[in-house]
Design a protein around this motif. Structure first.
Motif, PDB file in Angstrom:
ATOM      1  N   THR A  61       8.520 -17.006 -27.298  1.00 43.65           N
ATOM      2  CA  THR A  61       7.106 -16.302 -27.067  1.00 43.65           C
ATOM      3  C   THR A  61       6.294 -16.516 -28.470  1.00 43.65           C
ATOM      4  O   THR A  61       5.404 -15.699 -28.665  1.00 43.65           O
ATOM      5  CB  THR A  61       7.395 -14.741 -27.127  1.00 43.65           C
ATOM      6  N   CYS A  62       6.443 -17.587 -29.061  1.00 41.69           N
ATOM      7  CA  CYS A  62       5.716 -17.898 -30.115  1.00 41.69           C
ATOM      8  C   CYS A  62       4.394 -18.356 -29.843  1.00 41.69           C
ATOM      9  O   CYS A  62       3.378 -17.808 -30.714  1.00 41.69           O
ATOM     10  CB  CYS A  62       6.256 -19.224 -31.039  1.00 41.69           C
ATOM     11  N   HIS A  63       3.980 -19.004 -28.620  1.00 41.99           N
ATOM     12  CA  HIS A  63       2.739 -19.017 -28.446  1.00 41.99           C
ATOM     13  C   HIS A  63       1.882 -17.927 -28.136  1.00 41.99           C
ATOM     14  O   HIS A  63       0.757 -17.643 -28.168  1.00 41.99           O
ATOM     15  CB  HIS A  63       2.624 -20.142 -27.025  1.00 41.99           C
ATOM     16  N   GLU A  64       2.546 -16.805 -27.537  1.00 43.26           N
ATOM     17  CA  GLU A  64       1.776 -15.501 -27.250  1.00 43.26           C
ATOM     18  C   GLU A  64       1.200 -15.051 -28.512  1.00 43.26           C
ATOM     19  O   GLU A  64       0.258 -14.263 -28.485  1.00 43.26           O
ATOM     20  CB  GLU A  64       2.741 -14.629 -26.787  1.00 43.26           C
ATOM     21  N   HIS A  65       1.848 -15.394 -29.805  1.00 43.21           N
ATOM     22  CA  HIS A  65       1.346 -14.658 -31.150  1.00 43.21           C
ATOM     23  C   HIS A  65       0.876 -16.077 -31.872  1.00 43.21           C
ATOM     24  O   HIS A  65       0.899 -15.700 -33.308  1.00 43.21           O
ATOM     25  CB  HIS A  65       2.341 -14.224 -31.873  1.00 43.21           C
ATOM     26  N   SER A  66       0.304 -17.092 -31.228  1.00 47.44           N
ATOM     27  CA  SER A  66      -0.056 -18.134 -32.244  1.00 47.44           C
ATOM     28  C   SER A  66      -1.362 -17.814 -32.938  1.00 47.44           C
ATOM     29  O   SER A  66      -1.914 -18.569 -33.699  1.00 47.44           O
ATOM     30  CB  SER A  66      -0.194 -19.141 -31.409  1.00 47.44           C
TER      31      SER A  66
ATOM     32  N   SER B 131       8.327 -13.180 -34.135  1.00 50.31           N
ATOM     33  CA  SER B 131       7.729 -12.945 -32.535  1.00 50.31           C
ATOM     34  C   SER B 131       8.945 -12.257 -31.972  1.00 50.31           C
ATOM     35  O   SER B 131      10.110 -12.411 -32.141  1.00 50.31           O
ATOM     36  CB  SER B 131       7.406 -14.224 -31.839  1.00 50.31           C
TER      37      SER B 131
ATOM     38  N   GLY C  63       6.312  -6.451 -27.367  1.00 45.76           N
ATOM     39  CA  GLY C  63       6.111  -6.547 -25.916  1.00 45.76           C
ATOM     40  C   GLY C  63       6.190  -5.219 -25.134  1.00 45.76           C
ATOM     41  O   GLY C  63       6.203  -4.189 -25.900  1.00 45.76           O
TER      42      GLY C  63
END
Length: 309
Positions: free
Chosen positions: A300-305, A293, A271
């Motif tokens: 914040t997992c969805h940001e790096h899915s 993540s 980030g």
């Protein structure tokens, strides 16, 4: 007193008439007539060279008898014949007892062979030593052959027992059974098994590593009530060129340790500067893949899915 035997000729007609006349004259008193001598008397017996040959033959037989008697006495003495046996061979109520070393040129048939109490039994041969067991029909049912390069046992079952009669090692056409409490393999390469092995415990010697390896195939450990792997004074290491799969059909996978280290997990994009406190969360893809993540106020997992794609 006995005289020599004589032969008397049968009288002829004139001699019969002379005999009648003599009988008549002997009955008349005062008459004396001179009787003629008998001319038909022959001697019977062995005389001359025949008698000497007979005596010589009897003397020869006597000499042969004495020589045979002397040879018999000599043989009895040399062979150590006695009322109990011959030489080192003694005849007892339990069988035959042989002292010292003996050499058998032909097969030996016996029900039982054992040594003395204070000595061992030695069977020695320049080629091989073969022990056969036969049935009532003469067929070989068991064979033990000790050769210069190999010890061969031919039987339906081979079994080694302890002094108490407990089976220690048993082999037949179906299985091999080790009856001892512990089977120890001391070779540097360990033990090689072409098929499965069933045992309640596999353990290395103290301060030695235990390694289970399958160079070209897979390695499988199955147990109906669980498989326990313990290292009391070291670590457990599992290496594989492909995948290592932990699967539980009805339970769960528990990692119970003070520290769980996954050094090579994929890490998502960091980030903004100053927003990270070097804290991460572990994210799981739908297919089970893990990645890191950067931790935030929320997940914040969805940001790096995109890593799961």
């Amino acid at each position: 007193m006995k005289g020599n035997p004589v032969a008397v000729c049968s009288p002829g007609p004139r001699e019969v008439e002379q005999m009648v006349r003599e009988q008549y004259t002997t009955t008349t008193e005062g008459t004396h007539i001179q009787r003629p001598e008998n001319q038909c008397v022959y001697k019977i017996g062995i005389y001359g060279w025949r008698k000497r040959c007979l005596y010589l033959f009897v003397l020869l037989l006597l000499i042969i008898l004495l020589v045979n008697f002397a040879l018999t006495i000599w043989i009895l003495k040399v062979m150590w014949f006695s009322p109990t046996g011959m030489g080192h061979l003694r005849v007892t109520k339990d069988g035959l007892r042989l002292e010292g070393e003996s050499e058998f040129l032909f097969p030996l048939y016996a029900k039982e062979i054992h040594s003395r109490v204070d000595s061992s039994l030695l069977l020695q041969s320049t080629q091989n030593v073969t022990v056969n067991a036969r049935n009532s029909e003469g067929e070989v049912t068991g064979r033990l052959k000790v050769g210069p390069k190999m010890v061969e046992v031919q039987s339906q079952q081979f079994q080694i027992n302890s002094k108490d009669g407990k089976p220690l090692f048993t082999v037949d056409e179906k299985e091999v059974v080790v009856g001892t409490d512990k089977l120890r393999v001391t070779g540097p390469e360990g033990a090689l098994f072409e098929h499965s092995v069933e045992t309640p415990l596999v353990r290395a010697d103290p301060f030695q590593d235990l390694r289970l390896e399958s160079p070209t195939r897979s390695l499988s450990m199955d147990a109906p009530k669980g498989v326990h792997i313990k290292a009391h004074a070291g670590k457990i290491e599992a290496l594989s060129q492909m995948d290592i799969i932990f699967q539980s059909s009805d339970g769960m996978l528990v990692l119970d340790a003070e520290t769980v280290c996954l050094p090579k997990l994929v890490q998502g994009t960091q980030g903004p500067a100053g927003s990270s406190q070097r804290l991460y969360e572990i994210c799981v893809c739908p297919d089970g893949k893990l990645y890191l993540s950067v931790a935030g106020v929320g997940t914040t997992c969805h940001e790096h899915s995109h890593i799961c794609l």
